[in-house]
Design an enzyme around this catalytic site. Sequence first.
Site, PDB file in Angstrom:
ATOM      1  N   SER A   1      65.237  11.754  39.589  1.00  0.00           N
ATOM      2  CA  SER A   1      64.065  12.519  39.186  1.00  0.00           C
ATOM      3  C   SER A   1      64.428  13.915  38.702  1.00  0.00           C
ATOM      4  O   SER A   1      63.554  14.653  38.249  1.00  0.00           O
ATOM      5  CB  SER A   1      63.067  12.617  40.350  1.00  0.00           C
TER       6      SER A   1
ATOM      7  N   HIS B   1      63.182   6.885  35.237  1.00  0.00           N
ATOM      8  CA  HIS B   1      62.523   7.506  36.385  1.00  0.00           C
ATOM      9  C   HIS B   1      61.171   6.856  36.649  1.00  0.00           C
ATOM     10  O   HIS B   1      60.231   7.002  35.869  1.00  0.00           O
ATOM     11  CB  HIS B   1      62.350   9.008  36.118  1.00  0.00           C
TER      12      HIS B   1
ATOM     13  N   GLU C   1      59.608   7.171  33.035  1.00  0.00           N
ATOM     14  CA  GLU C   1      60.235   8.079  32.074  1.00  0.00           C
ATOM     15  C   GLU C   1      61.596   7.510  31.676  1.00  0.00           C
ATOM     16  O   GLU C   1      62.395   7.147  32.548  1.00  0.00           O
ATOM     17  CB  GLU C   1      60.438   9.469  32.688  1.00  0.00           C
TER      18      GLU C   1
ATOM     19  N   ASN D   1      58.142  16.049  36.363  1.00  0.00           N
ATOM     20  CA  ASN D   1      58.508  16.977  37.431  1.00  0.00           C
ATOM     21  C   ASN D   1      58.628  18.414  36.935  1.00  0.00           C
ATOM     22  O   ASN D   1      58.426  19.357  37.708  1.00  0.00           O
ATOM     23  CB  ASN D   1      59.801  16.542  38.103  1.00  0.00           C
TER      24      ASN D   1
END
Length: 287
Positions: free
Chosen positions: A121, A142, A154, A193
């Site tokens: 991540s 991800h 992702e 994130n």
Amino acid sequence: METISRLGVVGCGLMGSGIAEVAALGGLDVLVTESSPEAARAGRRRVEASLDRALRRSKITEAARDAALARLAFADDLGAMADRQFVIEAVAENRDLKTGVFRTLDQVVTDPRAVLASNTSSIPVVDLAVSTERPAQVIGMHFFNPVPVQTLVEIIPALTTSPDTVARTRAFASEHLGKEIVEATDRSGFVVNALLVPYLLAAVRMVESGSAGAQDIDRGMELGCAHPMGPLRLLDLIGLDTAQSVAESMYDEFKEPLYAPPALLRRMVAAGRLGRKSGRGFYDYTA
């Protein structure tokens, strides 16, 4: 384009078990490896429990559950991944641990075109890619927790990732796993994130400073901004240790103060208050 039928998943915690479950339901032959026989048995139980919950909630049929379980195998040796066409690493968010996994996979996976993907991540994908002799086949992938429910993945190509690997990964994620895709550049935090972590850390700082309590912060964001879950409940779901690791990785890369883990987060992790998985975080789950 080659059809992927044999998937390997390294690690069977919350993320690895979810990836394995979705892949098995999607008709793939799934091999999961863990660090010990005990961890492998615990991983199997985690997948079985999740499939049973889906059955009780009428999300899947009994036949689908049984077929998915039949497609799952578990081992405690990465050497078992030798015949896999696609491998997803889903171990803890630790650079040295992930790099070690990729070095071993590079040695044991026999198909030179096999894709080696990481569910990182925040760790730069290129760092994992250059630890192998096949950096063109390494990519970031991800997923989001819980994997059987969240539709997004992702895709993160490194500077070394080949266009063929990107295309095969996109097709695999959409066609075999039924996921929606966003593609991000290989910078710590990627898309989600990079936006989410500063928001979560800001909520921790509000608690730390006494500006508001956890319940009021969460209710404010749920009722005032229509978020399905407030930031502190979300942190408890993610795991405070995972959130700290992601924040540290992002701070190491960018040196932006908004990415620095607050002292309260570090203290809670040190005390073992990791959220739902430990029974206590910003909320108490022991009841």
